[in-house]
Design an enzyme around this catalytic site. Sequence first.
Site, PDB file in Angstrom:
ATOM      1  N   THR A 111       0.745  -1.222  -0.120  1.00 45.21           N
ATOM      2  CA  THR A 111       0.166  -0.110  -0.015  1.00 45.21           C
ATOM      3  C   THR A 111       0.728   1.237   0.123  1.00 45.21           C
ATOM      4  O   THR A 111       1.823   1.229   0.695  1.00 45.21           O
ATOM      5  CB  THR A 111      -0.881   0.062   1.209  1.00 45.21           C
ATOM      6  OG1 THR A 111      -1.490  -1.262   1.312  1.00 45.21           O
ATOM      7  CG2 THR A 111      -1.930   1.037   1.198  1.00 45.21           C
ATOM      8  N   GLU A 144       9.844  -7.774  -2.595  1.00 48.67           N
ATOM      9  CA  GLU A 144      10.429  -6.828  -3.470  1.00 48.67           C
ATOM     10  C   GLU A 144      11.758  -7.229  -3.784  1.00 48.67           C
ATOM     11  O   GLU A 144      12.069  -6.621  -4.663  1.00 48.67           O
ATOM     12  CB  GLU A 144      10.115  -5.409  -2.746  1.00 48.67           C
ATOM     13  CG  GLU A 144       8.465  -4.984  -2.674  1.00 48.67           C
ATOM     14  CD  GLU A 144       8.011  -5.393  -1.472  1.00 48.67           C
ATOM     15  OE1 GLU A 144       8.550  -6.253  -0.645  1.00 48.67           O
ATOM     16  OE2 GLU A 144       6.844  -4.689  -1.220  1.00 48.67           O
ATOM     17  N   ARG A 194       5.987   7.028   0.187  1.00 52.20           N
ATOM     18  CA  ARG A 194       5.508   6.567   1.649  1.00 52.20           C
ATOM     19  C   ARG A 194       6.274   6.762   2.689  1.00 52.20           C
ATOM     20  O   ARG A 194       7.618   6.623   2.499  1.00 52.20           O
ATOM     21  CB  ARG A 194       4.700   5.073   1.339  1.00 52.20           C
ATOM     22  CG  ARG A 194       4.278   4.364   2.606  1.00 52.20           C
ATOM     23  CD  ARG A 194       3.754   3.085   2.300  1.00 52.20           C
ATOM     24  NE  ARG A 194       3.982   2.229   3.822  1.00 52.20           N
ATOM     25  CZ  ARG A 194       3.949   0.993   3.868  1.00 52.20           C
ATOM     26  NH1 ARG A 194       3.031   0.466   2.853  1.00 52.20           N
ATOM     27  NH2 ARG A 194       3.967   0.432   4.894  1.00 52.20           N
ATOM     28  N   ASN A1101      -4.345  -8.416   4.119  1.00 53.88           N
ATOM     29  CA  ASN A1101      -4.194  -7.017   4.525  1.00 53.88           C
ATOM     30  C   ASN A1101      -4.097  -6.061   3.481  1.00 53.88           C
ATOM     31  O   ASN A1101      -4.365  -5.010   3.549  1.00 53.88           O
ATOM     32  CB  ASN A1101      -2.962  -6.698   5.353  1.00 53.88           C
ATOM     33  CG  ASN A1101      -2.873  -5.401   6.163  1.00 53.88           C
ATOM     34  OD1 ASN A1101      -3.807  -5.098   6.682  1.00 53.88           O
ATOM     35  ND2 ASN A1101      -1.672  -4.885   6.190  1.00 53.88           N
TER      36      ASN A1101
HETATM   37  C1  LIG Z   1       8.573  -5.311   2.517  1.00 50.49           C
HETATM   38  C2  LIG Z   1       7.136  -5.261   2.382  1.00 50.49           C
HETATM   39  N1  LIG Z   1       6.331  -5.365   1.341  1.00 50.49           N
HETATM   40  C3  LIG Z   1       5.012  -5.174   1.269  1.00 50.49           C
HETATM   41  C4  LIG Z   1       4.398  -4.745   2.448  1.00 50.49           C
HETATM   42  C5  LIG Z   1       2.942  -4.746   2.474  1.00 50.49           C
HETATM   43  N2  LIG Z   1       2.405  -5.504   3.032  1.00 50.49           N
HETATM   44  C6  LIG Z   1       2.057  -5.273   4.225  1.00 50.49           C
HETATM   45  S1  LIG Z   1       0.925  -6.756   4.959  1.00 50.49           S
HETATM   46  C7  LIG Z   1       0.929  -7.685   3.566  1.00 50.49           C
HETATM   47  C8  LIG Z   1       0.261  -8.868   3.121  1.00 50.49           C
HETATM   48  C9  LIG Z   1       0.025  -9.626   4.397  1.00 50.49           C
HETATM   49  O1  LIG Z   1      -0.572 -10.955   3.969  1.00 50.49           O
HETATM   50  P1  LIG Z   1      -0.434 -12.073   4.823  1.00 50.49           P
HETATM   51  O2  LIG Z   1       1.138 -12.473   5.271  1.00 50.49           O
HETATM   52  O3  LIG Z   1      -0.772 -13.392   4.227  1.00 50.49           O
HETATM   53  O4  LIG Z   1      -1.309 -11.706   6.240  1.00 50.49           O
HETATM   54  P2  LIG Z   1      -2.564 -11.364   6.246  1.00 50.49           P
HETATM   55  O5  LIG Z   1      -2.845  -9.915   5.973  1.00 50.49           O
HETATM   56  O6  LIG Z   1      -3.557 -12.402   5.150  1.00 50.49           O
HETATM   57  O7  LIG Z   1      -3.040 -11.639   7.811  1.00 50.49           O
HETATM   58  C10 LIG Z   1       1.661  -6.767   2.369  1.00 50.49           C
HETATM   59  C11 LIG Z   1       1.983  -7.292   1.126  1.00 50.49           C
HETATM   60  C12 LIG Z   1       5.306  -4.500   3.499  1.00 50.49           C
HETATM   61  N3  LIG Z   1       4.860  -4.282   4.683  1.00 50.49           N
HETATM   62  N4  LIG Z   1       6.588  -4.616   3.558  1.00 50.49           N
END
Ligand SMILES: Cc1ncc(C[n+]2csc(CCOP(=O)(O)OP(=O)(O)O)c2C)c(N)n1
Length: 1307
Positions: A111, A144, A194, A1101
Amino acid sequence: MLLRPQPCGVSARPRARQGIAQVVRVAPAPRRRRALPRTPGAPARYYREDKASGATPANQPPPASQPTPSPNGDGAAPPKRAPKEAPVDGNEATARMAYAMSDVSFIYPITPATPMGEAVDQWASEGRKNVFGNVMQVTEMESEAGVAGALHGALAAGALVTTFTCSQGLLLMIPNMYKIAGELIPAVLHVTARALAGHALSIFGDHQDVMAVRQTGWAMLCSHSVQEAQDMALISHLTTFKARVPFVHFFDGFRTSHEINKIKLIDPEEIKPLVAEITPYIDDHRRRALNPAHPHQRGTAQGPDVYFQGIEAANPFHDAVPELVQETMDRVASVTGRQYHLFDYVGHPEADRVVVAMGSGSEVLESAVAHLNKLGQKVGLIKVRLFRPWSAEHLLAALPKTAKRITVMDRTKEHGSGGEPLLLDVSSTIQRHKVPIEVLVGGRYGLGSKDFTPAMAVAVYDNMAAPSPKDSFVVGIIDDVGFSHLTAGPELDDAVPDSTTECLFWGMGSDGTVGANKEAVKIIAAHDGMHAQGYFAYDAHKSGGVTTSHLRFGREPIKAPYLVATADYIGVHQPQYLIKYDTLERLRPGGVVLINAPWKSLEEVEAHVPERVKQQIARLRPQLYCIDAAGVAKDVGLGRRTNMVMQAAFFALSGVMPIEQAIPLLKESIKKAYSKKGDKIVNMNYAAVDAALDKLVKIEVPQGWRMGEDSRSFVGTAERAVHITGASSPADFLHQVVMPMLAMEGDKLPVSVFAPGGTFPPGTTAVEKRTIAAAVPIWDKAACTQCNICAFVCPHAAIRPALATPEELSGAPAGFGTVPIKGGGPALAGFQYRMQVSPHDCTGCELCVNACPDDALASKPIEQIMAGETANWDFFKGLPARGELFEKATVRGSQFQTPLMEFSGACEGCGETPYVKLLTQLFGRRMVVANATGCSSIWGGSAPANPYSVDATGHGPAWANSLFEDNAQFGFGIQMGVKQRRAALAAAAEVAVAQSVGSEELRAALGEWLQVKDNGALAGAAAARVEAALKASPAPADVSTAGGAALAHIAGNTDMLDKPSVWIVGGDGWAYDIGYAGLDHVFSTGEDVNILILDTEEYSNTGGQKSKSTPLGAVVKFAAGGKSRPKKEMGIMTMEGYPDTYVASVCLEANYNQVVKAMTEAEAHPGVSLIIAYAPCALQGPDGGMSKSQTDAKMAVDTGYWPLYRYAPPPRTHEPGTDIPRGVLALDSKKLKGDLEAFLSRENRFAILSRKDKDAADELHHQLDDSIHLRHERLKKMAADSKPQPSAGPAAAANGDGAAPPPAASS
Ligand SMILES: Cc1ncc(C[n+]2csc(CCOP(=O)(O)OP(=O)(O)O)c2C)c(N)n1
Ligand code: SF4
Ligand code: SF4
């Protein structure tokens, strides 16, 4: 007060319409704005052409061509044909150009950049062609870091590659960014700038992330608005090939990425000539690629002899970038008519004060410049577009010679630096070029999307005019620690054109307000000659949170990247918000207010709104309307969906366009949106629109009403917060910080009230009281069998069993019915039992109602039960906790333990929270949680809401979130720290015992503690004895002796006596993808940590993207055509790869007992334990919503889609000469039954493909079925092969913590 009868909107036509019963025609008051006169003699924009140095680099970077002649004197040719205009957000504007100009993309969600990845994935799955005639190839990576590696590889192979990211994602790309720039490869990386995670995570916008890559050698081009996001994206893609320098194109996260604005779209067809011009450079890029037909080597290791020269060899390429960017800007202008420069100057041509800024903030500064110049001042602004390479010459060319005072505004903070980055660049330019100015200062603004308004911008110019201007100042916050802030005056009248209508809507997440407002923006912007802007702000709750929509409409383009400050129209879509929040604070006097409430008269309004609102109505004299949107929606068959009613009312009242034009457009948009769902739905929405207009009620407020009345009863922030929370005496931190934040007034808090380092106290959700349920469960004591299953499944800890003696019940409210407790033997004799709901904390998800095997719960409308159940809950909270009377590790007994995770911000019915709540009931008083970023860190840690609380002794889970990618290592680090500290404590205890220091009781207690300290079930009691003995005879003061020092050490480290239970918690995105390398390493260490994967089978999320846990056939984001590969078998991989790891696969909603057993066994296992927990999630789209997710969970287990098992590793050593022991696998879901297709058809994630492409769905479902059967056979075999050992069962064998080893499959 002005009260002229004229519309608040741009339409001057009366909004009279047939059939608006009881509605007095709308006559909003005028805006108190005047049209802005042009500064005499000053052009709106002023730019100085810079002089190119003329030197052509020796080692052949592409030369800049002759600038295109500038037909209109400003370098811009008029566009060839009228461009299409459309309302889009910054992400879409950028993604369109990125897609058009690239063949390959690697993506990963973060995000606010995710929508760009989603867009290109969607377009690719639809077969859209780019300007080269190709369909983009899109691949999601595991992180990433992976994206950057793949990007580098595809570029090295000669592809045209792009990607999208920001913040932590951008940081993970840094190593490869150096590589790509070092190898001079053209690429474009689009960044929604961000904040970075430091003292706290923030998904909001500022420049911290881009500033952290400014040294990588990438060119950096900044967009300041949605229009520019499109234009600069194109300019980046076009320039990079010529320059051979990769580009970061960035714009402000949320403020630009998520602002919807009407822009002039670039048609990919019209840029084909520009693409043709760079084709030779693209061909060169391909020729330079790694290719065995013309091989070369790159990425060599170099010594001191040549490395340095190699770096310097790239200089000419970087030096050439500014001219090449300008050239491309000119070429693009010749097509679009929009001319940009590396630094654009706006303002007075003889300005004495100039600000330098970058990003959306510069648009705000521009309105201050116009305002001040109109007042006769001489001020200007330099907008920085090309930040890297920094071109001092171009900056100086743009700077008026008259400038004497300069302020540089940075949207970032660098602790310990000599100034923020933009300031340093400007300073060095000024100093090295000996520019004669009097003052150069720097300021910071807008961090983490803090609103930056025109009044603040004026304060920046005023500061410069002061005799000694503040340096290193902040604006937008009150810094009452360093006193560095500037104070802004009132907002400006003339910041937006007079014709602009500004609207503010208060809605609840998921009530449809935001969706309806986006539609309104589209409808209005599509109208000829109309412009529209939409910006949407959300709070941190996953659902049921507050949303505010900031909309502007007008006949002139809208350049106002800040929140609506004086609204012509305010819609309060949830009437309770009038009490909770200051909803009318931003109302312009005489504006329109629409409240979604069934009130029909001023008396009814008075009876329901707080004194504060009455005062505001009296003072601001709004045109006040009410509508019973819920009633209308119910009558037309739309149930709780009130958004269409509110939207129709908005069109009727706001005057942004004549109602007789608006209604057909609204109906057209309904048809477009709902025709797929059938005529019935379309007609219901039509009926909602018509009925809305009929049911609007004008509330007449007599002249002078309540004027001059005593306003002592005015409700201020703290009082309002107390009202929200129900708290009677807010303690300091709650009072100073938590409550204002809950009242949506955190913006007003000064620096001094915050704990440096970002810590928050436990248990703050207990005072939040969101009251979002429409109906809550009420207990039928006659039907209840006291199984506690309702409490067990409740995701929000909002229903709990009560246990009380008859004496304790003597003061109970009349409605606090109880029955004698069932079972439990003599210890429970005489106790009364009750199941109590907290009406303010229940979300109305109905999971408990559906889970109750005895039909002993029924949902009742909240207004019917609120008073009685609030009193009952308050009484219940005063009863003693009696968990110790029950065996914890049972379904029933666990629910008598106070949950130490309660009332989180998760969605109604969330499948993640019950697991964590249960963990806290089993181990909460000694838990340390390392939580990966994801839903669990948002519902579990969004300040100020901390759902982790403490028991009566003040013990409770200590919780921290490091990063998404490193959570396994973070938790491992915690365990190593704990281990080291406890080893030192044990050593001290041994010394104390050996040297006979301290009292006899203490030595005995220490001796006992040493025996059981690693047993989680026993260490607590032993610790308590040590503490009691220490208290009884404190440690001697003499620390010069070894014994004395040991005792002092023990006394200072009593918090390490009880055995901490370290839990590493996160989602499948973390565990299967980005964090897997770390997880894998933790498995390999064998250390005593527990891992809980909350497996929603997608990245919940960030809106539901594919992870490696996503099953075959599921349609999720980044897998728009259905996932075509099977999920990763995390459990099997771990059991086979690391057989000394405890592994369990559980599903709480399908098998309550099994999950309790698994958690108990895992915690008792002295090595690594892994629990993979099936977590139903709203994004999976269970049929009937989350209240029915238990049906899905049971079907998932029955069909083998989700297997249940527990694997206990063998003891670590065995007697020589005996069989090598094996681990024991208990397959808890032994037989496959039920119909897989029936399960899949219940879940939208699978059903969606069946609807779209039946054949593809059948094929993938078939493959899924096969893989389920294969896995089941495999698990059966593993279970059969694993022989139970007499000493197997790590839990029992290792520490006798009460956990039985899992039975072998055969038993
Ligand atoms: C390095 C990095 N890349 C992307 C994100 C964005 N991000 C935050 S939570 C998330 C997804 C989390 O998914 P999951 O681990 O399946 O947990 P859920 O939300 O399903 O509980 C992402 C992609 C981040 N915080 N840090
Ligand atoms: S309705 Fe949902 S939130 Fe409310 S008590 Fe039941 S399970 Fe908990
Ligand atoms: S896991 Fe799903 S249901 Fe739970 S909070 Fe996240 S999005 Fe909502």
